[in-house]
Motif scaffolding. Structure first.
Motif, mmCIF file in Angstrom:
data_model
loop_
_atom_site.group_PDB
_atom_site.id
_atom_site.type_symbol
_atom_site.label_atom_id
_atom_site.label_comp_id
_atom_site.label_asym_id
_atom_site.label_seq_id
_atom_site.Cartn_x
_atom_site.Cartn_y
_atom_site.Cartn_z
ATOM 1 N N LYS A 208 0.823 -1.198 0.000
ATOM 2 C CA LYS A 208 0.000 0.000 0.000
ATOM 3 C C LYS A 208 0.863 1.257 0.000
ATOM 4 C CE LYS A 208 -3.813 2.215 2.423
ATOM 5 N NZ LYS A 208 -4.721 2.150 3.588
ATOM 6 N N LYS A 209 1.924 1.247 0.810
ATOM 7 C CA LYS A 209 2.821 2.397 0.875
ATOM 8 C C LYS A 209 3.524 2.600 -0.458
ATOM 9 C CE LYS A 209 6.639 4.397 3.472
ATOM 10 N NZ LYS A 209 7.611 4.205 4.560
ATOM 11 N N ALA A 210 3.987 1.513 -1.058
ATOM 12 C CA ALA A 210 4.670 1.601 -2.349
ATOM 13 C C ALA A 210 3.723 2.158 -3.404
ATOM 14 C CB ALA A 210 5.178 0.222 -2.761
ATOM 15 N N GLY A 211 2.466 1.715 -3.364
ATOM 16 C CA GLY A 211 1.482 2.213 -4.321
ATOM 17 C C GLY A 211 1.211 3.691 -4.133
ATOM 18 N N THR A 212 1.178 4.142 -2.884
ATOM 19 C CA THR A 212 0.955 5.553 -2.578
ATOM 20 C C THR A 212 2.097 6.413 -3.097
ATOM 21 O OG1 THR A 212 -0.289 4.978 -0.591
ATOM 22 C CG2 THR A 212 0.562 7.222 -0.724
ATOM 23 N N GLU A 213 3.328 5.951 -2.885
ATOM 24 C CA GLU A 213 4.496 6.691 -3.355
ATOM 25 C C GLU A 213 4.496 6.797 -4.872
ATOM 26 O OE1 GLU A 213 6.758 8.352 -1.599
ATOM 27 O OE2 GLU A 213 5.543 7.858 0.158
ATOM 28 N N LYS A 214 4.123 5.716 -5.537
ATOM 29 C CA LYS A 214 4.076 5.712 -7.001
ATOM 30 C C LYS A 214 3.030 6.691 -7.498
ATOM 31 C CE LYS A 214 3.690 2.548 -10.942
ATOM 32 N NZ LYS A 214 3.468 1.137 -11.346
ATOM 33 N N TRP A 215 1.883 6.742 -6.811
ATOM 34 C CA TRP A 215 0.811 7.660 -7.184
ATOM 35 C C TRP A 215 1.252 9.118 -6.993
ATOM 36 C CZ3 TRP A 215 -2.026 11.131 -4.084
ATOM 37 C CH2 TRP A 215 -3.153 11.689 -4.704
ATOM 38 N N LYS A 216 1.907 9.378 -5.865
ATOM 39 C CA LYS A 216 2.388 10.737 -5.591
ATOM 40 C C LYS A 216 3.395 11.180 -6.650
ATOM 41 C CE LYS A 216 1.773 10.939 -0.566
ATOM 42 N NZ LYS A 216 2.489 11.022 0.734
ATOM 43 N N LYS A 217 4.279 10.262 -7.024
ATOM 44 C CA LYS A 217 5.292 10.569 -8.024
ATOM 45 C C LYS A 217 4.639 10.890 -9.374
ATOM 46 C CE LYS A 217 9.589 8.744 -9.940
ATOM 47 N NZ LYS A 217 10.531 7.601 -9.944
ATOM 48 N N LYS A 218 3.615 10.117 -9.729
ATOM 49 C CA LYS A 218 2.909 10.339 -10.983
ATOM 50 C C LYS A 218 2.203 11.688 -10.974
ATOM 51 C CE LYS A 218 -0.633 8.420 -14.036
ATOM 52 N NZ LYS A 218 -1.660 7.370 -14.216
ATOM 53 N N ARG A 219 1.533 12.018 -9.863
ATOM 54 C CA ARG A 219 0.828 13.295 -9.745
ATOM 55 C C ARG A 219 1.807 14.462 -9.835
ATOM 56 N NH1 ARG A 219 -4.381 13.684 -7.788
ATOM 57 N NH2 ARG A 219 -4.044 15.872 -8.317
ATOM 58 N N ARG A 220 2.974 14.318 -9.203
ATOM 59 C CA ARG A 220 3.981 15.373 -9.269
ATOM 60 C C ARG A 220 4.466 15.550 -10.703
ATOM 61 N NH1 ARG A 220 7.683 18.513 -6.768
ATOM 62 N NH2 ARG A 220 9.738 18.623 -7.731
ATOM 63 N N GLN A 221 4.678 14.453 -11.406
ATOM 64 C CA GLN A 221 5.150 14.521 -12.783
ATOM 65 C C GLN A 221 4.119 15.224 -13.668
ATOM 66 O OE1 GLN A 221 8.210 13.664 -13.701
ATOM 67 N NE2 GLN A 221 7.772 14.492 -15.735
ATOM 68 N N GLU A 222 2.846 14.896 -13.451
ATOM 69 C CA GLU A 222 1.777 15.544 -14.213
ATOM 70 C C GLU A 222 1.734 17.042 -13.913
ATOM 71 O OE1 GLU A 222 -1.607 13.355 -12.963
ATOM 72 O OE2 GLU A 222 -1.286 11.700 -14.378
ATOM 73 N N TYR A 223 1.939 17.385 -12.638
ATOM 74 C CA TYR A 223 1.943 18.783 -12.214
ATOM 75 C C TYR A 223 3.101 19.540 -12.873
ATOM 76 C CZ TYR A 223 2.495 22.773 -9.040
ATOM 77 O OH TYR A 223 2.644 24.032 -8.509
ATOM 78 N N LEU A 224 4.275 18.923 -12.888
ATOM 79 C CA LEU A 224 5.449 19.552 -13.479
ATOM 80 C C LEU A 224 5.275 19.775 -14.978
ATOM 81 C CD1 LEU A 224 8.458 17.773 -11.732
ATOM 82 C CD2 LEU A 224 7.760 20.145 -11.488
ATOM 83 N N GLU A 225 4.660 18.806 -15.645
ATOM 84 C CA GLU A 225 4.494 18.912 -17.092
ATOM 85 C C GLU A 225 3.615 20.094 -17.486
ATOM 86 O OE1 GLU A 225 3.075 15.098 -18.227
ATOM 87 O OE2 GLU A 225 5.057 14.130 -18.087
ATOM 88 N N MET A 226 2.765 20.550 -16.563
ATOM 89 C CA MET A 226 1.930 21.719 -16.818
ATOM 90 C C MET A 226 2.734 23.009 -16.768
ATOM 91 S SD MET A 226 -1.342 20.798 -14.420
ATOM 92 C CE MET A 226 -1.905 22.502 -14.503
ATOM 93 N N LYS A 227 3.858 22.978 -16.072
ATOM 94 C CA LYS A 227 4.633 24.197 -15.836
ATOM 95 C C LYS A 227 5.696 24.390 -16.916
ATOM 96 C CE LYS A 227 2.474 24.751 -11.887
ATOM 97 N NZ LYS A 227 1.534 25.841 -11.624
ATOM 98 N N GLN A 228 5.586 25.498 -17.607
ATOM 99 C CA GLN A 228 6.542 25.790 -18.668
ATOM 100 C C GLN A 228 7.846 26.359 -18.116
ATOM 101 O OE1 GLN A 228 4.850 28.192 -21.751
ATOM 102 N NE2 GLN A 228 6.776 28.468 -22.846
ATOM 103 N N TYR A 229 7.732 27.149 -17.035
ATOM 104 C CA TYR A 229 8.898 27.788 -16.426
ATOM 105 C C TYR A 229 9.056 27.260 -14.999
ATOM 106 C CZ TYR A 229 7.605 30.905 -20.243
ATOM 107 O OH TYR A 229 7.237 31.403 -21.477
ATOM 108 N N ARG A 230 10.246 26.742 -14.685
ATOM 109 C CA ARG A 230 10.442 26.084 -13.392
ATOM 110 C C ARG A 230 11.674 26.643 -12.679
ATOM 111 N NH1 ARG A 230 9.778 20.023 -16.059
ATOM 112 N NH2 ARG A 230 7.892 20.507 -17.249
ATOM 113 N N TYR A 231 11.467 27.036 -11.433
ATOM 114 C CA TYR A 231 12.543 27.622 -10.632
ATOM 115 C C TYR A 231 12.631 26.899 -9.291
ATOM 116 C CZ TYR A 231 12.350 31.389 -14.045
ATOM 117 O OH TYR A 231 12.365 32.106 -15.211
ATOM 118 N N TYR A 232 13.821 26.448 -8.975
ATOM 119 C CA TYR A 232 14.088 25.787 -7.701
ATOM 120 C C TYR A 232 15.106 26.649 -6.956
ATOM 121 C CZ TYR A 232 11.994 22.005 -10.409
ATOM 122 O OH TYR A 232 11.149 21.262 -11.203
#
Length: 239
Positions: free
Chosen positions: A3-27
């Motif tokens: 369950k924990k592994a599945g949650t981490e995978k889901w979070k990673k996917k959501r973050r990737q989708e979020y990043l793909e929306m952003k054209q300009y990225r600053y860290y």
């Protein structure tokens, strides 16, 4: 465990989708825990309120509580851990009393990293000897190589003259104060002049000096127009 592994995978996917929306990225990785993060949070807040860019710009601010080379080291670790392949990584740090090889070393390391991936670029937004020098430039052109206590004393005097109390580190409203009572446009101009006069010198040798203005100029691109004029002259053609 599954369950924990599945949650981490889901979070990673959501973050990737979020990043793909952003054209300009600053860290943005800040040496301090509050002073520098509070300042740049002012930009982040206004940009996220800007309907034109709020869905296009990602700004992540990481307080490091670390100095010089450790800041860029933590930035590298963050990039690797989060598998970041695109964007700008900014290290915001002070000279203070750290050795010249460490202070200069951040820019050298950044230049080395930038040859690896053209789409992921590291930048050194240093201040010699402290971020207060950048704040000070909002009120005066200043070239005396003094200890940080002198810069803080200058800010205290200026704040008192303006009737806004006393300068303190970790002020939550430092961004607003500098924008409303200072002159960001002149601060950028003064900082650029100092860097130009120090051409060919190492960051340690440019004392006082700061490259924080370079990150500020990046942030200004995405501000609502009613705030841009505080930082630049030609608002309509700035991006």
């Amino acid at each position: 465990m599954p369950k924990k592994a599945g949650t981490e995978k889901w979070k990673k996917k959501r973050r990737q989708e979020y990043l793909e929306m952003k054209q300009y990225r600053y860290y943005i990785f800040c040496e301090g825990q509050q002073t520098e993060p509070n300042y740049f949070l002012g930009f982040k807040k206004l940009i996220e309120e800007n309907p034109i860019y709020k869905d296009m710009v990602l700004i992540e601010i990481e307080p490091c509580q670390a100095e010089t080379m450790r800041v860029i080291g933590m930035a590298e670790d963050y990039v690797k851990k989060n598998e970041i392949q695109k964007g700008q990584v900014w290290c915001v740090y002070d000279k203070d009393s750290f050795p010249a090889e460490h202070f200069n070393g951040v820019e050298e390391r950044a230049n080395s990293l930038n040859r690896i991936n053209p789409e992921l670029q590291y930048h050194a937004a240093w201040s010699n000897e402290c971020i207060e020098f950048w704040f000070l430039l909002h009120f005066a052109y200043y070239t005396a190589n003094n200890h940080r206590t002198e810069y803080i004393s200058f800010l205290n005097t200026k704040f008192k003259e303006l009737g806004i109390g006393k300068y303190q580190k970790n002020m939550n409203d430092i961004f607003t104060i500098l924008m409303e009572y200072g002159n960001p446009k002149l601060a950028i101009r003064y900082a650029k002049r100092i860097i130009k006069d120090g051409a060919g010198k190492t960051p340690t040798e440019i004392a006082p000096g700061t490259k924080v203005y370079e990150l500020v100029e990046e942030m200004v691109k995405y501000l609502p127009e009613e705030f841009k004029y505080k930082f630049i002259d030609d608002v309509k053609n700035y991006l």
